[in-house]
Design a protein around this motif. Sequence first.
Motif, PDB file in Angstrom:
ATOM      1  N   ARG A 258       0.847  -1.197   0.000  1.00 58.91           N
ATOM      2  CA  ARG A 258       0.000   0.000   0.000  1.00 58.91           C
ATOM      3  C   ARG A 258       0.879   1.244   0.000  1.00 58.91           C
ATOM      4  NH1 ARG A 258      -4.791  -1.239  -2.042  1.00 58.91           N
ATOM      5  NH2 ARG A 258      -5.789  -2.990  -0.955  1.00 58.91           N
ATOM      6  N   ASN A 259       0.391   2.314  -0.656  1.00 59.89           N
ATOM      7  CA  ASN A 259       1.179   3.528  -0.832  1.00 59.89           C
ATOM      8  C   ASN A 259       1.622   4.153   0.479  1.00 59.89           C
ATOM      9  OD1 ASN A 259       1.298   3.558  -3.588  1.00 59.89           O
ATOM     10  ND2 ASN A 259      -0.521   4.859  -3.859  1.00 59.89           N
ATOM     11  N   GLU A 260       0.827   3.978   1.543  1.00 63.35           N
ATOM     12  CA  GLU A 260       1.155   4.669   2.785  1.00 63.35           C
ATOM     13  C   GLU A 260       2.485   4.226   3.393  1.00 63.35           C
ATOM     14  OE1 GLU A 260      -2.327   1.799   3.862  1.00 63.35           O
ATOM     15  OE2 GLU A 260      -1.810   3.193   2.247  1.00 63.35           O
ATOM     16  N   VAL A 261       3.016   3.087   2.949  1.00 62.90           N
ATOM     17  CA  VAL A 261       4.312   2.662   3.487  1.00 62.90           C
ATOM     18  C   VAL A 261       5.459   3.384   2.788  1.00 62.90           C
ATOM     19  CG1 VAL A 261       3.363   0.392   3.988  1.00 62.90           C
ATOM     20  CG2 VAL A 261       4.710   0.702   1.919  1.00 62.90           C
ATOM     21  N   GLY A 262       5.174   4.159   1.729  1.00 60.75           N
ATOM     22  CA  GLY A 262       6.203   4.902   1.012  1.00 60.75           C
ATOM     23  C   GLY A 262       6.680   4.170  -0.223  1.00 60.75           C
ATOM     24  N   ALA A 263       7.410   4.875  -1.074  1.00 67.12           N
ATOM     25  CA  ALA A 263       7.923   4.299  -2.308  1.00 67.12           C
ATOM     26  C   ALA A 263       8.812   3.101  -1.999  1.00 67.12           C
ATOM     27  CB  ALA A 263       8.694   5.354  -3.095  1.00 67.12           C
ATOM     28  N   ALA A 264       8.687   2.047  -2.800  1.00 68.59           N
ATOM     29  CA  ALA A 264       9.487   0.834  -2.581  1.00 68.59           C
ATOM     30  C   ALA A 264       9.556   0.036  -3.872  1.00 68.59           C
ATOM     31  CB  ALA A 264       8.883  -0.013  -1.466  1.00 68.59           C
ATOM     32  N   VAL A 265      10.604  -0.795  -3.972  1.00 69.49           N
ATOM     33  CA  VAL A 265      10.719  -1.777  -5.038  1.00 69.49           C
ATOM     34  C   VAL A 265      10.781  -3.149  -4.377  1.00 69.49           C
ATOM     35  CG1 VAL A 265      11.839  -0.186  -6.648  1.00 69.49           C
ATOM     36  CG2 VAL A 265      13.244  -1.555  -5.089  1.00 69.49           C
ATOM     37  N   TYR A 266      10.903  -4.198  -5.179  1.00 69.17           N
ATOM     38  CA  TYR A 266      10.871  -5.541  -4.610  1.00 69.17           C
ATOM     39  C   TYR A 266      11.972  -6.397  -5.217  1.00 69.17           C
ATOM     40  CZ  TYR A 266       8.336  -6.664  -8.929  1.00 69.17           C
ATOM     41  OH  TYR A 266       7.974  -6.815 -10.242  1.00 69.17           O
ATOM     42  N   ALA A 267      12.415  -7.396  -4.446  1.00 68.07           N
ATOM     43  CA  ALA A 267      13.566  -8.206  -4.822  1.00 68.07           C
ATOM     44  C   ALA A 267      13.175  -9.373  -5.719  1.00 68.07           C
ATOM     45  CB  ALA A 267      14.268  -8.722  -3.570  1.00 68.07           C
ATOM     46  N   SER A 268      14.186 -10.023  -6.286  1.00 71.77           N
ATOM     47  CA  SER A 268      13.963 -11.037  -7.315  1.00 71.77           C
ATOM     48  C   SER A 268      13.312 -12.316  -6.793  1.00 71.77           C
ATOM     49  CB  SER A 268      15.291 -11.395  -7.988  1.00 71.77           C
ATOM     50  OG  SER A 268      16.224 -11.877  -7.034  1.00 71.77           O
ATOM     51  N   TYR A 269      13.383 -12.576  -5.500  1.00 72.70           N
ATOM     52  CA  TYR A 269      12.740 -13.775  -4.970  1.00 72.70           C
ATOM     53  C   TYR A 269      11.253 -13.565  -4.719  1.00 72.70           C
ATOM     54  CZ  TYR A 269      17.205 -16.155  -4.447  1.00 72.70           C
ATOM     55  OH  TYR A 269      18.400 -16.771  -4.702  1.00 72.70           O
ATOM     56  N   LEU A 270      10.763 -12.403  -5.102  1.00 67.96           N
ATOM     57  CA  LEU A 270       9.337 -12.109  -5.016  1.00 67.96           C
ATOM     58  C   LEU A 270       8.767 -11.950  -6.420  1.00 67.96           C
ATOM     59  CD1 LEU A 270       9.266  -9.453  -2.149  1.00 67.96           C
ATOM     60  CD2 LEU A 270       8.987 -11.929  -1.959  1.00 67.96           C
ATOM     61  N   ILE A 271       7.471 -12.226  -6.535  1.00 68.58           N
ATOM     62  CA  ILE A 271       6.746 -11.996  -7.780  1.00 68.58           C
ATOM     63  C   ILE A 271       5.622 -11.006  -7.489  1.00 68.58           C
ATOM     64  CG2 ILE A 271       5.317 -13.042  -9.580  1.00 68.58           C
ATOM     65  CD1 ILE A 271       6.841 -15.640  -9.161  1.00 68.58           C
ATOM     66  N   ARG A 272       5.486 -10.017  -8.381  1.00 69.53           N
ATOM     67  CA  ARG A 272       4.450  -8.994  -8.218  1.00 69.53           C
ATOM     68  C   ARG A 272       3.292  -9.275  -9.154  1.00 69.53           C
ATOM     69  NH1 ARG A 272       5.843  -3.719 -11.159  1.00 69.53           N
ATOM     70  NH2 ARG A 272       5.089  -5.072 -12.847  1.00 69.53           N
ATOM     71  N   CYS A 273       2.081  -9.231  -8.592  1.00 70.23           N
ATOM     72  CA  CYS A 273       0.854  -9.319  -9.398  1.00 70.23           C
ATOM     73  C   CYS A 273       0.148  -7.968  -9.325  1.00 70.23           C
ATOM     74  CB  CYS A 273      -0.073 -10.410  -8.857  1.00 70.23           C
ATOM     75  SG  CYS A 273       0.585 -12.073  -8.998  1.00 70.23           S
ATOM     76  N   ARG A 274      -0.134  -7.404 -10.484  1.00 67.78           N
ATOM     77  CA  ARG A 274      -0.873  -6.136 -10.548  1.00 67.78           C
ATOM     78  C   ARG A 274      -2.219  -6.426 -11.191  1.00 67.78           C
ATOM     79  NH1 ARG A 274       2.795  -1.554 -12.491  1.00 67.78           N
ATOM     80  NH2 ARG A 274       3.446  -1.792 -10.308  1.00 67.78           N
ATOM     81  N   PHE A 275      -3.300  -6.116 -10.480  1.00 64.99           N
ATOM     82  CA  PHE A 275      -4.626  -6.578 -10.868  1.00 64.99           C
ATOM     83  C   PHE A 275      -5.393  -5.566 -11.716  1.00 64.99           C
ATOM     84  CE2 PHE A 275      -3.672  -8.821  -6.873  1.00 64.99           C
ATOM     85  CZ  PHE A 275      -3.726 -10.122  -7.355  1.00 64.99           C
TER      86      PHE A 275
END
Length: 516
Positions: A337-354
């Motif tokens: 969620r945006n309230e935690v601030g700008a962030a990226v994610y590491a390669s051992y994670l997969i992002r799903c955008r709905f």
Amino acid sequence: MGKLPEGWVWARLGDLGEWFGGGTPSKGEPDYWEGGDVPWLSPKDMKSERLADVQDRITERAVKESSVRMVPRNSVAIVTRSGVLEHSVPVALVPFATTLNQDMKAVVAYSGVLPEWIAWALRRYERKILREYRKAGTTVASLSTPALMGMLVPVPPFKEQQRIVEALEEQLSRLDAASVTLNKVRSQGSALQKQMISAVISGRRRATGSEDDADTFISQVDEQVARVAGKKRWAQVRNPEVTGLYEIPAGWCWRTLGSLCLDIQYGTSAKTSPKLNVDDVPVIRMGNIQGGELDLRDLKFLPASHQDIEKSILQDGDLLFNRTNSAELVGKSAVYRNEVGAAVYASYLIRCRFAEGVEPDWINMVVNSNYGRRYIASVVTQQVGQANVNSAKMALMPIPVPPPAEQREALKVLRDWESALTRPQLAAGAAVKRAAGLKSAILRRAFNGGLVPQDPADEPAATLLARIVAEREAAKPARKAGKRAARPTAAAAATKAAPAPTPAPSASVQQELFDQ
């Protein structure tokens, strides 16, 4: 402060008993294992402070022909190599004779020293052991046995040991019983939460009696996915195989997770570091996903100018899940969620955008539910001790989809219900922490000489330890000096000059041992 009571002395752990190491008989020798009845103690057995049995047994032949040794009954077993040493040192009394795994050590107390005293000493100074005697730079956490044997501990007279151990076990047994009850409250709350989630995602407990159905909503989602994702493979299979799955209410539908996504991507593999500049961007890693939520207390960072920032930047509502982890953690997910601030994610994670209208928290709830865990367990692969699940398999996960309004209402009801359930769980957790603090305080008092009264009539511990040394010397084979010398008796040896006692630690070290 920092001074031992009258009659007590400082002694090295290695001087209080005989130490035994362990080993593993060859697995390629069936005669070492099949039909064996000799206990073989390993770290997986160390689940209580006094052991009743072990899971594995070996044969008498294994004892004779391999590196294992029999350890007499009433020993104190210690785990010296295991991942669990990252946060605790398992110690247990073993009331039966046993052999040991190579990741274990055992101490058989000398006469005049209670094995319980050694066990409680190891628990009392657990933090010191983990801080000072744990080896750095090893793949699996381990303890330095020579350093552990050299650790100084206070030793009271034998009769006072008995009084202290009796008082400790009486007081701590009540604390342990209270902690068991409190932990049951916490585990029952977790079980109720899982049951509630299962009821919600299956439609057995519906938040609304709406007559809406998901068809129109799903058509809109299909249009968005087709327009944005085009021919991406995750968007191609819309209707999952539902044979054997639970029944869902009329108006709901089953869809693959991928058919609800506009984008599925792996994260950045760039090397991260602690925060160096004020504008560095945090990188969410697999350890930051805890209990279906993001835990941002331990973060690494990338410079804001790094080339991976733009392609890996997270948007509100992105779902992240572990693709590589231990079997019980792989596939665990959380919503950014945006309230935690700008962030990226590491390669051992997969992002799903709905697609618009899909509730990320609904998908997250399904993925982390008992149903979701069963699906993930059915598709993971094992590689070098790690479980893996790729994006293609996650994209095929069947997701029960209610109408959007019902998703939102169900999530609201569930949040309210979880909030009410969380209060007693938090209270129980706080009480468990207080009990742990009280246990530490009782142990500290016991080893500082404040738990039971001293008795001036007790034989001083210095005399006890001198006798132990004399008896050990007397038990050694006599040396040849021209003619064979007669082996001195323990009494005769004790009349000789007493061995130099273990020097007391400096005042500052004593104060540290008393205070920690």
